[in-house]
Design a protein around this motif. Structure first.
Motif, PDB file in Angstrom:
ATOM      1  N   VAL A 122      41.785 -42.928  19.576  1.00 38.01           N
ATOM      2  CA  VAL A 122      40.447 -43.177  20.110  1.00 38.01           C
ATOM      3  C   VAL A 122      40.418 -42.933  21.612  1.00 38.01           C
ATOM      4  O   VAL A 122      39.524 -42.261  22.136  1.00 38.01           O
ATOM      5  N   ARG A 123      41.406 -43.456  22.314  1.00 40.87           N
ATOM      6  CA  ARG A 123      41.411 -43.352  23.768  1.00 40.87           C
ATOM      7  C   ARG A 123      41.653 -41.924  24.256  1.00 40.87           C
ATOM      8  O   ARG A 123      41.300 -41.583  25.397  1.00 40.87           O
TER       9      ARG A 123
ATOM     10  N   TYR B 283      36.325 -50.072  17.531  1.00 40.12           N
ATOM     11  CA  TYR B 283      36.495 -49.552  18.882  1.00 40.12           C
ATOM     12  C   TYR B 283      35.139 -49.034  19.356  1.00 40.12           C
ATOM     13  O   TYR B 283      34.395 -48.425  18.585  1.00 40.12           O
TER      14      TYR B 283
ATOM     15  N   ARG C  80      44.554 -46.582  18.100  1.00 44.14           N
ATOM     16  CA  ARG C  80      44.043 -46.876  19.448  1.00 44.14           C
ATOM     17  C   ARG C  80      44.251 -45.692  20.375  1.00 44.14           C
ATOM     18  O   ARG C  80      43.338 -45.302  21.116  1.00 44.14           O
TER      19      ARG C  80
ATOM     20  N   TRP D 289      39.093 -52.575  12.058  1.00 46.60           N
ATOM     21  CA  TRP D 289      39.551 -52.313  13.421  1.00 46.60           C
ATOM     22  C   TRP D 289      38.428 -51.583  14.161  1.00 46.60           C
ATOM     23  O   TRP D 289      38.244 -50.380  13.982  1.00 46.60           O
TER      24      TRP D 289
END
Length: 285
Positions: A168-169, A201, A165, A199
């Motif tokens: 990605v961010r 995104y 996460r 998962w």
């Protein structure tokens, strides 16, 4: 259990897993070289202890931390190494106890913060959740260096979701760190977790996408492997470019690792990898 409590539990578990790798090492084993050039196992643990201390300082002494940041940016390629060198010079028993005490203090400090608090850091300010995620990411990444040095193959866990996460961010930051303009459009990222769960995104209908095993993506964004050694795929020119520069950590861009430095894994050719990244250790603060 709140979301913050669950995340802090995962942070504790990540630290405990790495602790299990180093707790029984003899003095000479602490000097074992890791894939990060010039860094031993002692350097890796010293870096984590130093960064945990800085995270606590960011919460408890924002002005003192701001002074630390100013000093850091006068020598951005050296300040992380200097902190690791100081800690690595300690006797292993003292270093281990320092790291353990710092982990506990960090967990207590973060647990005591208001959920919406914004905490200063070397990059943009972060929420309590983001700070905890960043500490988990670094613990996992430096733990990978230790595992590689010891020849241990760690079983991936669902805690990788946190690392993925933040990877990605941090897309925009990877571009900003290189003074590049990030693409305006979002990407779709679809990763396969250790238990086979998908998962996802980003928007489902995005024109550009990244796919692959979550473990490989996490190795990539923490710069523990060259993308040629990983089964991470990009569709679209911008997504492909991102995989060349991705970093989940704050600080200057790392040099990454050369291809072919890992055996086994899930990749194109050889697989999932080791080597030096940002500020030698692959995860600047």
């Amino acid at each position: 259990m709140s979301e913050t409590e669950a995340l802090l539990g995962d942070l504790r578990a990540e630290g405990d897993e790495l602790d299990g790798l180093v707790a029984g090492l003899g003095g000479a084993e602490w000097r074992t070289a890791t894939p990060a050039p010039g860094w031993s196992i002692a350097h890796q643990i010293a870096h984590l202890a130093w960064t945990d201390e800085r995270a606590v300082q960011a919460v408890e002494d924002p002005q003192g931390f701001a002074d630390e940041v100013r000093r850091a940016w006068t020598a951005p390629e050296a300040f992380v190494d200097e902190g690791a060198e100081r800690g690595a010079a300690e006797p292993p028993e003292a270093l281990l106890e320092l790291w353990r005490a710092g982990r506990e203090r960090l967990l207590r400090t973060l647990a005591a913060q208001p959920p919406r608090a914004r905490l200063p850091w070397y990059g943009p300010p972060m929420s309590v959740m983001s700070m905890a995620t960043a500490r988990l990411m670094e613990t996992w990444a430096h733990g990978q260096d230790v595992a590689d040095a010891l020849g241990v193959r760690r079983a991936p866990t669902a805690r990788l979701r946190h690392v993925a996460r933040i990877g990605v961010r941090a897309r925009g930051y990877a571009y900003a760190a290189r003074e590049l303009e990030p693409p305006a459009e979002e990407f779709r990222v679809e990763l396969t977790g250790p238990d086979g769960e998908l998962w996802p995104y980003g928007p489902k209908d995005a024109a550009q996408r990244v796919t692959g095993p979550a473990l490989d993506f996490c190795l990539l964004v923490t710069q523990r492997a060259h993308r040629d050694d990983l089964a991470v795929r990009a569709e679209g020119a911008d997504a492909d470019r991102w995989l060349d520069i991705a970093q989940a950590f704050a600080g200057p861009p790392g040099k990454g690792r050369a291809p072919g430095q890992r055996d086994g894994g899930t990749a194109r050719g050889s697989v999932a990898g080791g080597g030096a990244a940002g500020n030698r250790a692959g995860g600047a603060p």
